[in-house]
Enzyme design. Structure first.
Site, PDB file in Angstrom:
ATOM      1  N   GLU A   1       0.879  -1.176   0.000  1.00 42.84           N
ATOM      2  CA  GLU A   1       0.000   0.000   0.000  1.00 42.84           C
ATOM      3  C   GLU A   1       0.910   1.218   0.000  1.00 42.84           C
ATOM      4  OE1 GLU A   1      -3.125  -0.310  -0.392  1.00 42.84           O
ATOM      5  OE2 GLU A   1      -3.419  -2.429   0.066  1.00 42.84           O
TER       6      GLU A   1
ATOM      7  N   CYS B   1      -1.865   9.151   2.260  1.00 40.53           N
ATOM      8  CA  CYS B   1      -1.607   8.708   0.891  1.00 40.53           C
ATOM      9  C   CYS B   1      -2.751   9.030  -0.060  1.00 40.53           C
ATOM     10  CB  CYS B   1      -1.310   7.212   0.877  1.00 40.53           C
ATOM     11  SG  CYS B   1      -2.620   6.189   1.588  1.00 40.53           S
TER      12      CYS B   1
END
Length: 486
Positions: free
Chosen positions: A254, A288
């Site tokens: 991720e 993110c």
């Protein structure tokens, strides 16, 4: 200072709290006032081995434990988090500069993911498949991979560690967790303490506070873990993937993002402003999925820009312990310098600062920049801080081109008065996730989470977590007699 910083400033290996045996310490600082919170002597390569061997030993019995009994551990862990919520929120504020709102947001999601782990313990299902051979029965079992190595980041350390640790354990695996050096307690030893108090067998979960400078690639290369779950930058993720491939390990990655929030000509401008401000400035932009770029149709650009700038100017920056603070410190001085450097680079390239935040130590005020040259590399990279680029566009075709002009493909959103127009737009964007009439920052326990391009490999959450932390095994049974050619 929370007692957590004194009680949990150790390694947790094979069910025991112990100091590391390295020759130097990880120093845990409060990023707002530089208060020293804890010093933890780093774990060595030998302790990496001890942790993985313990997890492998205990995992065999854990995998045979009735999943209903495994589930009870997670039910107790959830109650412990609820009982200690205020303490944990204060720890998040102190260790990573999270505001009150951010701490509440992280804890809410952490509890939701832990609830999902309670259910996922019962989720694995086997299958019986037909065979072209008479008398044969094909059984396909879903089984734990064995031991999972988890490397978590500093921005949402409690949530993002739990997000891999809890389901991996619930599915019958052992786990070794390496939290980020800036958040060793919230992202690591606090989680060990919660599961220890919840009755998880000693040795099944181990936490190592260490650094690549001490252990190199030993955490990834060790022969025991079959899966490495990494959340962090694409630069480090690329290295993790390379090492995993060399050792035939599965990597779940991720990684970073460069999300865009797009405002079409028929959008509710006031609502889009609210979504954009949250999407960019939640946790100082250290997310993110944060909207680095806000694209606005030129027909509504003036209205949107005026309202957006006014709202950004109203955001209070300062002490994260103040309930009114929206913008707290970034995680460390290197990050503060990088964010400030991004603003200066954009201005040097000809951008205009509609809001130009000042930097004091690790506290970086919000900046809103427009007029960035179309070819600027800044528009294609991730900016991990409170800086946003406003970009006008003419029509959907240009918007799609600009949004996709980045090596990342994690999240994004579009605002429009026509939901199906929004869905059609979303389908044209090269991302793993995209949202219509909402912000860019979302994570839900049962919905696949992950990115395309340089934003990662694989998915987590719900059914995709089963794929990440289990494997399948084919066992055939011949009820009759096979015939052989010789």
């Amino acid at each position: 200072m929370s007692s957590y910083f004194t009680d949990l400033a150790q390694q947790y290996i094979d069910g025991e709290w112990r100091p590391g045996t390295g020759s130097w310490d990880v120093i845990d600082f409060n990023p707002y006032d530089d208060e020293k919170l804890a010093a933890i002597t780093v774990a060595t390569v030998e302790e990496v081995d001890l942790a993985y061997r313990a997890a492998a030993r205990v995992q065999k019995e854990w995998a045979q434990t009735n999943p209903y009994a495994r589930r009870a551990v997670f039910e107790r862990a959830l109650r412990l988090i609820e009982d200690r919520e205020r303490e944990i929120a204060d720890l998040i504020t102190a260790e990573l500069g999270g505001t009150h709102g951010k701490a509440a947001f992280e804890l809410h999601l952490a509890k939701e993911f832990l609830r999902e782990s309670i259910h996922i313990a019962l989720r694995p299902e086997g299958r019986i498949l037909p065979s072209p051979t008479d008398g044969k029965e094909n059984r396909v079992y879903r089984v734990p991979v064995g031991v999972v190595g988890v490397i978590s980041p500093f921005n949402f350390p409690f949530l993002l560690s739990l997000k891999s640790v809890a389901p991996a354990l619930a599915l019958g695996n052992g786990v070794v967790l390496k939290p980020h050096q800036n958040t060793p307690i919230a992202g690591g030893t606090l989680i060990a303490k919660i599961f220890e108090d919840a009755g998880l067998p000693g040795g099944l979960l181990n936490v190592l506070v260490t650094d690549i400078a001490e252990i190199g690639d030993a955490f990834i290369e060790h022969p025991v873990p079959k899966v490495i779950s990494f959340t962090g930058s694409d630069k480090v993720g690329r290295h993790v993937a390379t090492v995993c491939a060399r050792h035939f390990k599965r990597a779940v990655l991720e990684l970073g993002g460069n999300a865009a929030l797009v405002v079409l000509d028929d959008a509710d401008v006031d609502y889009a402003v609210d979504a954009a401000v949250f999407s960019r400035f939640v946790h100082q932009g250290q997310v993110c999925m944060a909207a680095n770029r806000v694209l606005v149709d030129r027909s509504v650009a003036d209205e949107f820009t005026g309202k957006f700038v006014a709202k950004v100017r109203s955001l209070k920056a300062g002490d994260p312990r103040d309930p009114q603070t929206v913008i707290g410190p970034v995680i460390n001085s290197a990050q503060a310098a990088a964010v400030s450097g991004t603003v200066e680079q954009a201005l040097a390239e000809g951008a205009t600062a509609l809001v130009h935040g000042s930097t004091t130590n690790n506290l970086v005020g919000p900046s809103v920049l427009t007029g960035i040259p179309a070819g600027s590399p800044l528009l294609r990279q991730e900016v991990f801080g409170p800086v946003v680029f406003l970009i006008p566009f003419d029509g959907e075709e240009e918007a799609v081109r600009i949004v996709n002009d980045t090596p990342y493909g994690l999240s994004g959103s579009v605002h429009t008065g026509d939901i199906e127009r929004g869905v059609a737009f979303a389908k044209r964007i090269d991302t793993g996730m995209f949202h219509v009439n909402d912000g860019t920052v979302h994570d839900e326990p049962i919905v696949p989470f992950g990115g395309e391009k340089d934003s990662g490999l694989g998915r987590l959450n719900g059914e995709t977590t089963l794929e990440a932390f289990t494997t399948v095994k084919w066992i055939s049974v011949q009820h009759g007699r096979s015939t052989f050619p010789f």
